[in-house]
Design an enzyme around this catalytic site. Structure first.
Site, PDB file in Angstrom:
ATOM      1  CE  LYS A 228       9.224  42.138  48.543  1.00 60.51           C
ATOM      2  NZ  LYS A 228       8.064  41.233  48.557  1.00 60.51           N
ATOM      3  N   GLY A 229      14.651  42.080  44.379  1.00 63.09           N
ATOM      4  CA  GLY A 229      15.308  41.160  43.442  1.00 63.09           C
ATOM      5  C   GLY A 229      16.818  41.054  43.571  1.00 63.09           C
TER       6      GLY A 229
ATOM      7  CD  GLU B  94      17.444  46.682  39.608  1.00 62.67           C
ATOM      8  OE1 GLU B  94      17.283  45.941  40.590  1.00 62.67           O
ATOM      9  OE2 GLU B  94      16.580  47.473  39.197  1.00 62.67           O
ATOM     10  CG  ASP B  95      16.441  42.395  39.761  1.00 64.52           C
ATOM     11  OD1 ASP B  95      16.536  43.496  39.161  1.00 64.52           O
ATOM     12  OD2 ASP B  95      15.360  41.951  40.190  1.00 64.52           O
TER      13      ASP B  95
ATOM     14  CG  ASP C 255      13.267  44.836  31.014  1.00 60.73           C
ATOM     15  OD1 ASP C 255      13.655  44.290  29.973  1.00 60.73           O
ATOM     16  OD2 ASP C 255      12.064  44.920  31.319  1.00 60.73           O
TER      17      ASP C 255
ATOM     18  CE  LYS D 263      14.501  40.515  30.609  1.00 61.00           C
ATOM     19  NZ  LYS D 263      13.033  40.488  30.691  1.00 61.00           N
TER      20      LYS D 263
ATOM     21  CG  PHE E 202       9.282  37.060  32.868  1.00 58.13           C
ATOM     22  CD1 PHE E 202       9.143  38.428  33.048  1.00 58.13           C
ATOM     23  CD2 PHE E 202       9.106  36.232  33.964  1.00 58.13           C
ATOM     24  CE1 PHE E 202       8.826  38.962  34.295  1.00 58.13           C
ATOM     25  CE2 PHE E 202       8.788  36.749  35.213  1.00 58.13           C
ATOM     26  CZ  PHE E 202       8.651  38.118  35.375  1.00 58.13           C
ATOM     27  CB  VAL E 203      15.062  35.354  33.671  1.00 56.72           C
ATOM     28  CG1 VAL E 203      15.502  34.954  32.272  1.00 56.72           C
ATOM     29  CG2 VAL E 203      15.418  36.809  33.944  1.00 56.72           C
TER      30      VAL E 203
ATOM     31  CG  ASP F 242       9.012  38.493  41.669  1.00 62.21           C
ATOM     32  OD1 ASP F 242       9.703  39.285  40.990  1.00 62.21           O
ATOM     33  OD2 ASP F 242       7.826  38.699  41.950  1.00 62.21           O
TER      34      ASP F 242
ATOM     35  NE  ARG G 150      10.953  38.214  45.533  1.00 62.56           N
ATOM     36  CZ  ARG G 150      10.969  39.250  44.695  1.00 62.56           C
ATOM     37  NH1 ARG G 150      12.032  39.468  43.941  1.00 62.56           N
ATOM     38  NH2 ARG G 150       9.942  40.063  44.603  1.00 62.56           N
TER      39      ARG G 150
HETATM   40  P1  5GP Z   1      13.432  48.404  34.045  1.00 65.60           P
HETATM   41  O1  5GP Z   1      13.011  49.630  34.775  1.00 65.60           O
HETATM   42  O2  5GP Z   1      14.868  48.370  33.653  1.00 65.60           O
HETATM   43  O3  5GP Z   1      12.528  48.136  32.869  1.00 65.60           O
HETATM   44  O4  5GP Z   1      13.066  47.215  34.968  1.00 65.60           O
HETATM   45  C1  5GP Z   1      13.839  46.691  35.920  1.00 65.60           C
HETATM   46  C2  5GP Z   1      12.968  45.828  36.804  1.00 65.60           C
HETATM   47  O5  5GP Z   1      11.984  45.087  36.060  1.00 65.60           O
HETATM   48  C3  5GP Z   1      13.821  44.771  37.446  1.00 65.60           C
HETATM   49  O6  5GP Z   1      14.407  45.251  38.624  1.00 65.60           O
HETATM   50  C4  5GP Z   1      12.827  43.661  37.685  1.00 65.60           C
HETATM   51  O7  5GP Z   1      12.132  43.901  38.876  1.00 65.60           O
HETATM   52  C5  5GP Z   1      11.829  43.789  36.542  1.00 65.60           C
HETATM   53  N1  5GP Z   1      12.144  42.820  35.458  1.00 65.60           N
HETATM   54  C6  5GP Z   1      12.561  43.116  34.217  1.00 65.60           C
HETATM   55  N2  5GP Z   1      12.753  42.004  33.496  1.00 65.60           N
HETATM   56  C7  5GP Z   1      12.463  40.961  34.312  1.00 65.60           C
HETATM   57  C8  5GP Z   1      12.495  39.540  34.164  1.00 65.60           C
HETATM   58  O8  5GP Z   1      12.829  38.956  33.118  1.00 65.60           O
HETATM   59  N3  5GP Z   1      12.132  38.792  35.242  1.00 65.60           N
HETATM   60  C9  5GP Z   1      11.749  39.355  36.426  1.00 65.60           C
HETATM   61  N4  5GP Z   1      11.426  38.532  37.407  1.00 65.60           N
HETATM   62  N5  5GP Z   1      11.716  40.702  36.605  1.00 65.60           N
HETATM   63  C10 5GP Z   1      12.070  41.488  35.561  1.00 65.60           C
END
Ligand code: 5GP
Length: 183
Positions: free
Chosen positions: A40-41, A106-107, A110, A138, A159-160, A166, A172
């Site tokens: 949902k981000g 995508e939000d 990571d 990140k 962590f944001v 969220d 959110r």
């Molecule tokens: P990845 O698969 O790249 O590790 O993760 C992406 C997902 O992890 C993002 O779409 C989000 O849902 C979650 N995520 C990663 N870092 C953060 C953060 O700092 N804050 C929040 N709220 N979600 C995060």
């Protein structure tokens, strides 16, 4: 929950989203695009980015969740979390991606596990082009060799929340992007 600290202000977000919109408009001038939001981000980012595009655009949404060892939100804050790398589709797209210009919205990028999974899934559906727009990145957390094509802000390993992101489904709706202090 301790106090949140603003990392990126609403004014900075507005300015950067407009720049990304202009860049995408230039890259896809005269073409149709599908904005594919990851639930949902990315919902708020998609809504703002879409209004900065001077293009013929449609929306679609996809839902994913990670299997395995995602800890409780408080644990996640303390030590971050390591997905097992197993990502699961919770909602598929509504329209065909074949021969479309697809921009995955995508939000945050990571570890890169989610987008690596999505990219593989979408490439198999033969879009004409497949690009990634991520509001946040990140890079220090990356486990997969993946980069966004349109990235809003590179941020440190914090962590944001806010602007769609969220913490246990809260925050959110914050207009700024804030850091949740690690306890
Ligand atoms: P990845 O698969 O790249 O590790 O993760 C992406 C997902 O992890 C993002 O779409 C989000 O849902 C979650 N995520 C990663 N870092 C953060 C953060 O700092 N804050 C929040 N709220 N979600 C995060």
């Amino acid at each position: 929950m301790t106090e949140l600290k603003v990392l990126i202000t609403r004014e900075q977000i507005t300015k950067r989203v407009a720049e990304l919109g202009a860049e995408i408009t230039r890259d896809f001038a005269g073409q149709q695009v599908v904005l594919l939001g990851v639930l949902k981000g990315a919902a708020i980012f998609l809504a703002d980015l879409a209004r900065q595009l001077d293009l013929d655009a449609t929306f679609d949404f996809i839902g994913v969740s990670s299997y395995g060892n995602r800890p409780s939100p408080s644990q996640e804050l303390k030590s971050g979390w390591d997905s097992t790398g197993e990502v699961r589709l919770t909602k598929d797209v509504d329209q065909t991606m074949k021969d479309k210009n697809v921009i995955v919205v995508e939000d945050i990028l990571d570890t890169g596990l989610t987008l690596t999974y999505l990219k593989k899934l979408l490439v198999a559906r033969q879009p004409r082009t497949l690009k990634i727009a991520a509001l946040l990145d990140k890079p220090s957390r990356r486990k997969m060799p993946l980069e966004g094509d349109y990235v809003g802000f590179k941020i440190p390993d914090e962590f944001v929340v806010g602007y769609g992101l969220d913490y246990a489904e809260r925050y959110r709706n914050l207009a700024d992007i804030c850091v949740v202090p690690r306890v």
